[in-house]
Design a protein around this motif. Sequence first.
Motif, mmCIF file in Angstrom:
data_model
loop_
_atom_site.group_PDB
_atom_site.id
_atom_site.type_symbol
_atom_site.label_atom_id
_atom_site.label_comp_id
_atom_site.label_asym_id
_atom_site.label_seq_id
_atom_site.Cartn_x
_atom_site.Cartn_y
_atom_site.Cartn_z
ATOM 1 N N PHE A 77 0.863 -1.181 0.000
ATOM 2 C CA PHE A 77 0.000 0.000 0.000
ATOM 3 C C PHE A 77 0.891 1.221 0.000
ATOM 4 O O PHE A 77 1.705 1.405 0.905
ATOM 5 C CB PHE A 77 -0.890 -0.003 1.246
ATOM 6 C CG PHE A 77 -1.701 1.254 1.410
ATOM 7 C CD1 PHE A 77 -2.696 1.569 0.515
ATOM 8 C CD2 PHE A 77 -1.459 2.120 2.457
ATOM 9 C CE1 PHE A 77 -3.448 2.723 0.656
ATOM 10 C CE2 PHE A 77 -2.200 3.279 2.616
ATOM 11 C CZ PHE A 77 -3.198 3.578 1.715
ATOM 12 N N ARG A 78 0.746 2.048 -1.042
ATOM 13 C CA ARG A 78 1.537 3.266 -1.138
ATOM 14 C C ARG A 78 0.633 4.413 -1.597
ATOM 15 O O ARG A 78 0.106 4.388 -2.711
ATOM 16 C CB ARG A 78 2.671 3.072 -2.123
ATOM 17 C CG ARG A 78 3.340 4.379 -2.426
ATOM 18 C CD ARG A 78 4.765 4.275 -2.629
ATOM 19 N NE ARG A 78 5.217 5.626 -2.924
ATOM 20 C CZ ARG A 78 6.410 6.042 -2.709
ATOM 21 N NH1 ARG A 78 7.282 5.242 -2.210
ATOM 22 N NH2 ARG A 78 6.749 7.263 -3.011
ATOM 23 N N PRO A 79 0.433 5.417 -0.739
ATOM 24 C CA PRO A 79 -0.404 6.556 -1.133
ATOM 25 C C PRO A 79 0.356 7.518 -2.052
ATOM 26 O O PRO A 79 1.563 7.677 -1.924
ATOM 27 C CB PRO A 79 -0.734 7.230 0.198
ATOM 28 C CG PRO A 79 0.369 6.837 1.114
ATOM 29 C CD PRO A 79 0.884 5.510 0.645
ATOM 30 N N PHE A 80 -0.380 8.146 -2.974
ATOM 31 C CA PHE A 80 0.212 9.084 -3.912
ATOM 32 C C PHE A 80 -0.507 10.432 -3.842
ATOM 33 O O PHE A 80 -1.683 10.505 -3.489
ATOM 34 C CB PHE A 80 0.117 8.555 -5.351
ATOM 35 C CG PHE A 80 1.037 7.420 -5.627
ATOM 36 C CD1 PHE A 80 2.369 7.648 -5.905
ATOM 37 C CD2 PHE A 80 0.576 6.119 -5.596
ATOM 38 C CE1 PHE A 80 3.235 6.600 -6.162
ATOM 39 C CE2 PHE A 80 1.425 5.066 -5.848
ATOM 40 C CZ PHE A 80 2.757 5.307 -6.124
ATOM 41 N N LYS A 81 0.200 11.476 -4.235
ATOM 42 C CA LYS A 81 -0.367 12.816 -4.307
ATOM 43 C C LYS A 81 -1.538 12.800 -5.291
ATOM 44 O O LYS A 81 -1.447 12.228 -6.373
ATOM 45 C CB LYS A 81 0.715 13.787 -4.775
ATOM 46 C CG LYS A 81 0.293 15.220 -4.794
ATOM 47 C CD LYS A 81 1.465 16.099 -5.194
ATOM 48 C CE LYS A 81 1.027 17.540 -5.285
ATOM 49 N NZ LYS A 81 2.121 18.419 -5.671
ATOM 50 N N GLY A 82 -2.676 13.400 -4.886
ATOM 51 C CA GLY A 82 -3.857 13.458 -5.739
ATOM 52 C C GLY A 82 -4.823 12.313 -5.514
ATOM 53 O O GLY A 82 -5.921 12.314 -6.059
ATOM 54 N N GLU A 83 -4.452 11.341 -4.717
ATOM 55 C CA GLU A 83 -5.299 10.175 -4.473
ATOM 56 C C GLU A 83 -6.398 10.517 -3.464
ATOM 57 O O GLU A 83 -6.173 11.251 -2.511
ATOM 58 C CB GLU A 83 -4.434 9.035 -3.938
ATOM 59 C CG GLU A 83 -5.136 7.728 -3.829
ATOM 60 C CD GLU A 83 -4.189 6.595 -3.446
ATOM 61 O OE1 GLU A 83 -4.708 5.492 -3.224
ATOM 62 O OE2 GLU A 83 -2.972 6.802 -3.361
ATOM 63 N N ILE A 84 -7.589 9.988 -3.686
ATOM 64 C CA ILE A 84 -8.726 10.173 -2.785
ATOM 65 C C ILE A 84 -8.817 8.930 -1.889
ATOM 66 O O ILE A 84 -8.839 7.813 -2.385
ATOM 67 C CB ILE A 84 -10.048 10.334 -3.558
ATOM 68 C CG1 ILE A 84 -9.946 11.429 -4.624
ATOM 69 C CG2 ILE A 84 -11.207 10.564 -2.599
ATOM 70 C CD1 ILE A 84 -9.821 12.822 -4.103
ATOM 71 N N LEU A 85 -8.862 9.158 -0.565
ATOM 72 C CA LEU A 85 -8.928 8.057 0.398
ATOM 73 C C LEU A 85 -10.022 8.302 1.416
ATOM 74 O O LEU A 85 -10.398 9.447 1.670
ATOM 75 C CB LEU A 85 -7.595 7.923 1.153
ATOM 76 C CG LEU A 85 -6.368 7.536 0.359
ATOM 77 C CD1 LEU A 85 -5.129 7.637 1.228
ATOM 78 C CD2 LEU A 85 -6.511 6.137 -0.171
ATOM 79 N N GLU A 86 -10.505 7.232 2.009
ATOM 80 C CA GLU A 86 -11.415 7.340 3.146
ATOM 81 C C GLU A 86 -10.611 7.009 4.387
ATOM 82 O O GLU A 86 -9.847 6.040 4.397
ATOM 83 C CB GLU A 86 -12.600 6.402 2.972
ATOM 84 C CG GLU A 86 -13.482 6.833 1.816
ATOM 85 C CD GLU A 86 -14.680 5.938 1.609
ATOM 86 O OE1 GLU A 86 -14.847 4.955 2.355
ATOM 87 O OE2 GLU A 86 -15.444 6.226 0.674
ATOM 88 N N ALA A 87 -10.778 7.812 5.439
ATOM 89 C CA ALA A 87 -9.964 7.652 6.642
ATOM 90 C C ALA A 87 -10.795 7.897 7.888
ATOM 91 O O ALA A 87 -11.831 8.573 7.838
ATOM 92 C CB ALA A 87 -8.791 8.626 6.597
ATOM 93 N N ALA A 88 -10.319 7.355 9.012
ATOM 94 C CA ALA A 88 -10.968 7.561 10.308
ATOM 95 C C ALA A 88 -10.194 8.628 11.070
ATOM 96 O O ALA A 88 -8.965 8.563 11.180
ATOM 97 C CB ALA A 88 -10.989 6.259 11.094
ATOM 98 N N VAL A 89 -10.905 9.610 11.604
ATOM 99 C CA VAL A 89 -10.280 10.697 12.361
ATOM 100 C C VAL A 89 -9.818 10.145 13.712
ATOM 101 O O VAL A 89 -10.590 9.501 14.427
ATOM 102 C CB VAL A 89 -11.263 11.867 12.546
ATOM 103 C CG1 VAL A 89 -10.657 12.949 13.418
ATOM 104 C CG2 VAL A 89 -11.662 12.439 11.192
ATOM 105 N N THR A 90 -8.543 10.414 14.059
ATOM 106 C CA THR A 90 -8.005 9.918 15.322
ATOM 107 C C THR A 90 -7.806 11.023 16.347
ATOM 108 O O THR A 90 -7.855 10.765 17.545
ATOM 109 C CB THR A 90 -6.659 9.211 15.107
ATOM 110 O OG1 THR A 90 -5.766 10.110 14.447
ATOM 111 C CG2 THR A 90 -6.839 7.958 14.266
ATOM 112 N N MET A 91 -7.578 12.260 15.889
ATOM 113 C CA MET A 91 -7.355 13.365 16.826
ATOM 114 C C MET A 91 -7.744 14.686 16.163
ATOM 115 O O MET A 91 -7.465 14.895 14.986
ATOM 116 C CB MET A 91 -5.886 13.423 17.243
ATOM 117 C CG MET A 91 -5.611 14.422 18.342
ATOM 118 S SD MET A 91 -3.912 14.373 18.897
ATOM 119 C CE MET A 91 -3.137 15.434 17.703
#
Length: 176
Positions: A77-91
């Motif tokens: 798994f490698r994220p790239f600039k411009g990629e759309i992701l779903e994430a969980a807020v931690t702080m």
Amino acid sequence: MFFHIVLERNMQLHPRHFGRNLRENLVSKLVKDVEGTCSGRHGFVVAITGIENVGKGLIRDGTGFVTFPVKYQCVVFRPFKGEILEAAVTMVNKMGFFAETGPVQIFVSNHLIPDDMEFQSGDMPNYTTSDGSVKIQKDSEVRLKIIGTRVDATEIFCIGTIKDDFLGVINDPTTA
């Protein structure tokens, strides 16, 4: 983004692991050593999917250990600039918020949050719209866009934004 790639690694094995189960011992050591690690070049190793080749072992002088070159397939798994992701807020804090998607931590600055959202301090800090209809707090799920990455030898850091069309909260834990 997920990729299926072939990597190679030299594995050292103690003589007590030799015998009928040599290959199984080598594979289990490989899985234990490699899965969940991060290399800046390839990203996070999610899972080993197969072993392509185990080369001939080379005995290390003086120790008895044997080094085997192992070629294996894995999902990274490698994220790239411009990629759309779903994430969980931690702080959440007044500077912005941190979110996690898998092993990657993403920071979204308050400058990259829509202007109509205000920081609310208190026992559960959050960003709320002026009409109170949308709230970003710990455990909220957000859709964000990565606008920058920094790659170290063993970690990947990302900066994200929700200040764009179709980005923002997708699941609020208070309404669930």
